[in-house]
Design a protein around this motif. Structure first.
Motif, PDB file in Angstrom:
ATOM      1  N   GLU A 144       0.747  -1.246  -0.166  1.00  0.00           N
ATOM      2  CA  GLU A 144       0.029   0.092   0.019  1.00  0.00           C
ATOM      3  C   GLU A 144       0.809   1.386  -0.031  1.00  0.00           C
ATOM      4  OE1 GLU A 144      -4.280   0.820   2.199  1.00  0.00           O
ATOM      5  OE2 GLU A 144      -2.691   0.740   3.605  1.00  0.00           O
ATOM      6  N   LEU A 149       1.051   4.334  -2.665  1.00  0.00           N
ATOM      7  CA  LEU A 149       1.032   5.750  -2.367  1.00  0.00           C
ATOM      8  C   LEU A 149       2.155   6.553  -2.951  1.00  0.00           C
ATOM      9  CD1 LEU A 149      -0.648   5.332   1.030  1.00  0.00           C
ATOM     10  CD2 LEU A 149      -1.902   5.891  -1.039  1.00  0.00           C
ATOM     11  N   CYS A 192       0.990   6.931  -7.065  1.00  0.00           N
ATOM     12  CA  CYS A 192      -0.234   7.087  -7.459  1.00  0.00           C
ATOM     13  C   CYS A 192      -0.665   8.392  -7.783  1.00  0.00           C
ATOM     14  CB  CYS A 192      -1.288   6.535  -6.522  1.00  0.00           C
ATOM     15  SG  CYS A 192      -1.563   7.414  -4.769  1.00  0.00           S
ATOM     16  N   GLU A 208      -5.762   9.972  -6.742  1.00  0.00           N
ATOM     17  CA  GLU A 208      -5.971   8.851  -6.247  1.00  0.00           C
ATOM     18  C   GLU A 208      -5.619   8.596  -4.792  1.00  0.00           C
ATOM     19  OE1 GLU A 208      -5.005   5.267  -8.423  1.00  0.00           O
ATOM     20  OE2 GLU A 208      -5.299   6.283 -10.389  1.00  0.00           O
ATOM     21  N   ALA A 209      -4.604   9.464  -4.379  1.00  0.00           N
ATOM     22  CA  ALA A 209      -4.058   9.484  -2.986  1.00  0.00           C
ATOM     23  C   ALA A 209      -5.261  10.039  -2.147  1.00  0.00           C
ATOM     24  CB  ALA A 209      -2.798  10.288  -3.005  1.00  0.00           C
ATOM     25  N   GLU A 220      -8.206  10.296  -2.809  1.00  0.00           N
ATOM     26  CA  GLU A 220      -9.606   9.391  -2.467  1.00  0.00           C
ATOM     27  C   GLU A 220      -9.268   8.291  -1.489  1.00  0.00           C
ATOM     28  OE1 GLU A 220     -12.707   8.898  -3.673  1.00  0.00           O
ATOM     29  OE2 GLU A 220     -12.403  11.032  -4.303  1.00  0.00           O
ATOM     30  N   TRP A 221      -7.860   7.828  -1.540  1.00  0.00           N
ATOM     31  CA  TRP A 221      -7.667   6.685  -0.658  1.00  0.00           C
ATOM     32  C   TRP A 221      -7.743   7.251   0.858  1.00  0.00           C
ATOM     33  CZ3 TRP A 221      -3.985   6.479   3.373  1.00  0.00           C
ATOM     34  CH2 TRP A 221      -3.759   5.437   3.722  1.00  0.00           C
ATOM     35  N   ARG A 277     -11.342   7.293   1.800  1.00  0.00           N
ATOM     36  CA  ARG A 277     -12.209   6.194   2.002  1.00  0.00           C
ATOM     37  C   ARG A 277     -11.690   5.661   3.353  1.00  0.00           C
ATOM     38  NH1 ARG A 277     -10.358   5.127  -3.367  1.00  0.00           N
ATOM     39  NH2 ARG A 277      -8.545   3.849  -2.726  1.00  0.00           N
ATOM     40  N   ARG A 278     -10.388   5.876   3.623  1.00  0.00           N
ATOM     41  CA  ARG A 278      -9.905   5.443   5.071  1.00  0.00           C
ATOM     42  C   ARG A 278     -10.560   5.993   6.183  1.00  0.00           C
ATOM     43  NH1 ARG A 278      -6.563   0.986   5.884  1.00  0.00           N
ATOM     44  NH2 ARG A 278      -5.432   2.124   7.441  1.00  0.00           N
ATOM     45  N   ASN A 280      -3.072   4.717  10.071  1.00  0.00           N
ATOM     46  CA  ASN A 280      -2.668   5.359   8.863  1.00  0.00           C
ATOM     47  C   ASN A 280      -1.364   6.298   9.213  1.00  0.00           C
ATOM     48  OD1 ASN A 280      -4.908   4.779   7.645  1.00  0.00           O
ATOM     49  ND2 ASN A 280      -5.726   6.971   7.512  1.00  0.00           N
ATOM     50  N   GLN A 340       1.473   5.626   6.289  1.00  0.00           N
ATOM     51  CA  GLN A 340       0.943   5.949   5.046  1.00  0.00           C
ATOM     52  C   GLN A 340       0.857   7.479   4.785  1.00  0.00           C
ATOM     53  OE1 GLN A 340      -0.181   3.631   6.795  1.00  0.00           O
ATOM     54  NE2 GLN A 340      -1.136   1.627   5.690  1.00  0.00           N
TER      55      GLN A 340
END
Length: 240
Positions: A10, A14, A17, A21-22, A24-25, A28-29, A44, A47
């Motif tokens: 993952e 990151l 990407c 998209e980062a 959006e990730w 979502r998290r 988290n 990340q």
């Protein structure tokens, strides 16, 4: 603690990407773990450090809006402009306060800028303790100017927390008491603020949105103020 294979993969994603998209990730998290914010901060941490090191403006906005890593948030808050700081204050879990001790984690001192304070009190995850201290004008909010205090109260009126009934799914006596005390503090303002048309408007805005308080008779508060001044909040509201 060593990272799992999944976390390593993952993290590699990151690092490369697209920024969209980062973000959006991150979103979502945040949404998937909204009920376990303390655990989410640990999950988290690695990340979000990876994303912060990419030094991308869009990703930093995403970290401010959806991040949960206090260390990353502190660095962003200290170096970024007002818009990003307001995003952090309005979005970060507990408004950037330590949920166990009410210590502000994002900076050595609380924001003094009115817009930033308004952003802070629009945050629906603020602790009951912080909301009580604002409404009772206690430290660290006792030094706010009258104008800034009014602005903070107006911002609080828009906060969904003030109109949301207590969730009785899990019965907890202290949590129930603490949650409802915020409503009581809001209604008690009617007995303490100056009797002026301006404050009548501020109170109307707040209490019109505020969930009813337990054991607080609104008319008693209004009438007590009217008896002591000859023209209370209630009559001021009626005349406005």
């Amino acid at each position: 603690m060593a990272l799992s294979t999944e976390e390593i993969i993952e993290g590699a994603f990151l690092e490369v990407c697209p920024p969209s998209e980062a973000v959006e990730w991150l979103k979502r998290r945040r949404e998937s773990a909204s009920k376990t914010p303390l655990l989410m901060r640990d999950d988290n941490k690695h990340q979000e450090e990876i994303l912060y090191l990419r030094n991308d403006a869009f990703i930093e906005f995403g970290l401010a809006r959806y991040g949960v890593n206090a260390g990353v948030a502190q660095r962003i808050y200290e170096r970024e402009h007002r818009g990003i700081r307001c995003t952090l204050l309005a979005s970060f879990p507990s408004g950037g306060f330590d949920p166990f001790g009410d210590r502000f984690l994002l900076h050595a001192s609380l924001p003094t800028d009115t817009q930033e304070l308004c952003a802070l009190f629009s945050n629906s995850t603020l602790s009951d303790s912080i909301l009580e201290k604002l409404l009772e004008r206690k430290s660290p909010f006792d030094s706010l100017s009258d104008e800034t205090f009014e602005s903070a109260i107006i911002a609080l009126a828009k906060n969904p927390r003030m109109s949301t009934p207590y969730d009785e799914t899990y019965l907890d006596g202290y949590s129930d008491y603490s949650y409802h005390k915020v409503f009581s503090c809001a209604w008690q303002l009617a007995a303490t603020v100056p009797v002026t048309p301006r404050w009548a408007s501020v109170l109307y805005y707040l209490l019109n949105a505020c969930h009813p308080a337990r054991g607080v008779e609104a008319l008693v508060l209004f009438n007590r103020k009217r008896r002591s001044s000859g023209r209370g909040i209630l009559s001021t509201l009626a005349a406005s």
